[in-house]
Design a protein around this motif. Structure first.
Motif, PDB file in Angstrom:
ATOM      1  N   PRO A   4       0.820  -1.220   0.000  1.00  0.00           N
ATOM      2  CA  PRO A   4       0.000   0.000   0.000  1.00  0.00           C
ATOM      3  C   PRO A   4       0.852   1.267   0.000  1.00  0.00           C
ATOM      4  O   PRO A   4       1.923   1.313   0.603  1.00  0.00           O
ATOM      5  CB  PRO A   4      -0.800  -0.125   1.304  1.00  0.00           C
ATOM      6  N   TRP A   5       0.367   2.263  -0.717  1.00  0.00           N
ATOM      7  CA  TRP A   5       0.962   3.592  -0.725  1.00  0.00           C
ATOM      8  C   TRP A   5      -0.106   4.557  -0.180  1.00  0.00           C
ATOM      9  O   TRP A   5      -0.851   5.162  -0.938  1.00  0.00           O
ATOM     10  CB  TRP A   5       1.379   3.993  -2.140  1.00  0.00           C
ATOM     11  N   PHE A 145       2.108   7.200   7.812  1.00  0.00           N
ATOM     12  CA  PHE A 145       3.491   7.570   7.495  1.00  0.00           C
ATOM     13  C   PHE A 145       4.401   6.346   7.567  1.00  0.00           C
ATOM     14  O   PHE A 145       5.256   6.147   6.687  1.00  0.00           O
ATOM     15  CB  PHE A 145       3.972   8.642   8.473  1.00  0.00           C
ATOM     16  N   PHE A 146       4.214   5.503   8.573  1.00  0.00           N
ATOM     17  CA  PHE A 146       5.008   4.284   8.659  1.00  0.00           C
ATOM     18  C   PHE A 146       4.755   3.377   7.458  1.00  0.00           C
ATOM     19  O   PHE A 146       5.696   2.856   6.844  1.00  0.00           O
ATOM     20  CB  PHE A 146       4.691   3.536   9.957  1.00  0.00           C
ATOM     21  N   GLN A 147       3.501   3.214   7.076  1.00  0.00           N
ATOM     22  CA  GLN A 147       3.182   2.353   5.927  1.00  0.00           C
ATOM     23  C   GLN A 147       3.789   2.906   4.638  1.00  0.00           C
ATOM     24  O   GLN A 147       4.279   2.146   3.793  1.00  0.00           O
ATOM     25  CB  GLN A 147       1.667   2.208   5.802  1.00  0.00           C
ATOM     26  N   ALA A 148       3.774   4.229   4.497  1.00  0.00           N
ATOM     27  CA  ALA A 148       4.427   4.840   3.334  1.00  0.00           C
ATOM     28  C   ALA A 148       5.926   4.588   3.379  1.00  0.00           C
ATOM     29  O   ALA A 148       6.554   4.301   2.345  1.00  0.00           O
ATOM     30  CB  ALA A 148       4.143   6.341   3.309  1.00  0.00           C
ATOM     31  N   SER A 149       6.516   4.664   4.566  1.00  0.00           N
ATOM     32  CA  SER A 149       7.950   4.426   4.712  1.00  0.00           C
ATOM     33  C   SER A 149       8.310   2.990   4.348  1.00  0.00           C
ATOM     34  O   SER A 149       9.380   2.741   3.768  1.00  0.00           O
ATOM     35  CB  SER A 149       8.391   4.728   6.151  1.00  0.00           C
ATOM     36  N   VAL A 150       7.437   2.042   4.665  1.00  0.00           N
ATOM     37  CA  VAL A 150       7.663   0.649   4.276  1.00  0.00           C
ATOM     38  C   VAL A 150       7.727   0.523   2.755  1.00  0.00           C
ATOM     39  O   VAL A 150       8.616  -0.132   2.195  1.00  0.00           O
ATOM     40  CB  VAL A 150       6.568  -0.265   4.852  1.00  0.00           C
ATOM     41  N   ALA A 151       6.769   1.155   2.073  1.00  0.00           N
ATOM     42  CA  ALA A 151       6.747   1.101   0.614  1.00  0.00           C
ATOM     43  C   ALA A 151       7.990   1.753   0.016  1.00  0.00           C
ATOM     44  O   ALA A 151       8.603   1.227  -0.920  1.00  0.00           O
ATOM     45  CB  ALA A 151       5.483   1.783   0.087  1.00  0.00           C
ATOM     46  N   ASP A 270      -0.024   4.325 -11.955  1.00  0.00           N
ATOM     47  CA  ASP A 270      -0.478   2.947 -12.194  1.00  0.00           C
ATOM     48  C   ASP A 270       0.496   1.939 -11.585  1.00  0.00           C
ATOM     49  O   ASP A 270       0.082   0.884 -11.100  1.00  0.00           O
ATOM     50  CB  ASP A 270      -0.624   2.686 -13.700  1.00  0.00           C
ATOM     51  N   ASP A 271       1.772   2.256 -11.635  1.00  0.00           N
ATOM     52  CA  ASP A 271       2.801   1.388 -11.054  1.00  0.00           C
ATOM     53  C   ASP A 271       3.720   2.248 -10.193  1.00  0.00           C
ATOM     54  O   ASP A 271       4.723   2.781 -10.684  1.00  0.00           O
ATOM     55  CB  ASP A 271       3.592   0.688 -12.161  1.00  0.00           C
ATOM     56  N   PRO A 272       3.389   2.433  -8.901  1.00  0.00           N
ATOM     57  CA  PRO A 272       4.185   3.329  -8.053  1.00  0.00           C
ATOM     58  C   PRO A 272       5.659   2.942  -7.974  1.00  0.00           C
ATOM     59  O   PRO A 272       6.533   3.815  -8.032  1.00  0.00           O
ATOM     60  CB  PRO A 272       3.501   3.214  -6.686  1.00  0.00           C
TER      61      PRO A 272
END
Length: 311
Positions: A4-5, A145-151, A270-272
């Motif tokens: 997830p982003w 923010f943590f989930q974004a950092s994982v991505a 479409d493809d982060p």
């Protein structure tokens, strides 16, 4: 399964972000005070883990102490190598209160809570123990923010695999609060002029002792009020600002002296992962080609699971 982003607009959680930044500075300064120096301050950083960020083991107390920010259950967790554990909740509080609770936790773990008590890389810094203003804590925003950092961490680590030369870990610098990875040409750099707010010039100059191409991610704050990726070169070669960098949403910010790519341009693509990789690779190529790096020697094919690099 797609990573997830999440949407992480900066303005709604800017006060929480500022507080979290200062809290992590306190824990980072503890690690800095207890850990032998590694080139470019790599000994002082945090790393993404399964629940937030960790210092990894700090040489202190009974052998080692690890400090982790659990950004799912919202707690600071300490673990000593003799089996002792301690924790306290993250929530609305002052920076002074956080520091007091952090010092108490380190002492319970058998550590020495002796470190510099003033923030770095922040204009007009207020010593931690004097910063008594109540700070909010938006737990949902912190988790996103943590989930974004994982991505982001996942893509930066993938990008890192295609470089044979000296390259940093993927790590979070608590001074500037950015998740970063840095490639080195192998050549010395001109003496850095210094001048970073609340940071000794000798630290800055050691960090930029050699030519670099560096990229990373900011949640926002300071010179930008939105989450963004960045890429810069030191020293910047002639023509770097005019280089063509992908994707089209990327641009060169003349005040910062680096390329920026808004996080949302990646999140909504479409493809982060491919979009972010295009930014990382094209901005690196601009720095390396214009700077005359020995790309043939320094680069290799991207790493693949269970496949040794081909010689």
């Amino acid at each position: 399964m797609k990573v997830p982003w999440p949407d992480i607009p900066y303005q709604p959680w800017r006060e929480t972000c500022s507080a979290l930044h200062l809290y992590m500075q306190i824990a980072g300064k503890y690690r800095l005070a207890r850990t032998p120096w590694v080139n470019h301050s790599w000994h002082a950083t945090f790393y993404v883990d399964g629940r937030g960020f960790t210092t990894s083991i700090v040489p202190d107390g009974p052998g080692g102490i690890e400090i982790a920010f659990d950004l799912i259950e919202h707690a600071v967790v300490g673990a000593a190598t003799d089996g002792r554990t301690a924790r306290f909740a993250l929530g609305p509080m002052s920076v002074a209160t956080f520091q007091a609770r952090f010092v108490e936790m380190v002492r319970k773990l058998g550590g020495v809570a002796d470190f510099d008590g003033c923030p770095n890389e922040i204009p007009d810094p207020v010593p931690f123990e004097e910063d008594r203003a109540e700070r909010p804590y938006d737990g949902d925003a912190v988790t996103r923010f943590f989930q974004a950092s994982v991505a982001v961490d996942r893509v930066l680590k993938r990008f890192r695999t295609s470089f044979l030369g000296k390259v940093s870990p993927v790590h979070l610098f608590w001074g500037s609060f950015d998740l970063a990875v840095t490639r080195f040409s192998g050549r010395p750099a001109p003496l850095h002029p210094g001048g970073v707010p609340a940071l000794p010039d000798d630290v800055t100059r050691e960090a930029y002792s050699h030519e670099v191409s560096s990229a990373g991610f900011w949640p926002g704050g300071g010179p930008i009020d939105f989450p963004a990726f960045y890429s810069y070169a030191y020293p910047a070669p002639d023509g770097f600002a005019d280089a063509h960098v992908l994707p089209e949403a990327a641009y060169f910010d003349t005040s910062l002296g680096e390329f920026l790519l808004p996080y949302d341009a990646v999140r909504l693509a479409d493809d982060p992962e491919a979009t972010l990789l295009a930014f990382l690779e094209s901005s690196y190529r601009a720095a390396a080609d214009l700077g005359g790096w020995d790309r043939k020697t320094l680069e290799c094919a991207p790493g693949q699971p269970r496949r040794p690099r081909r010689l």
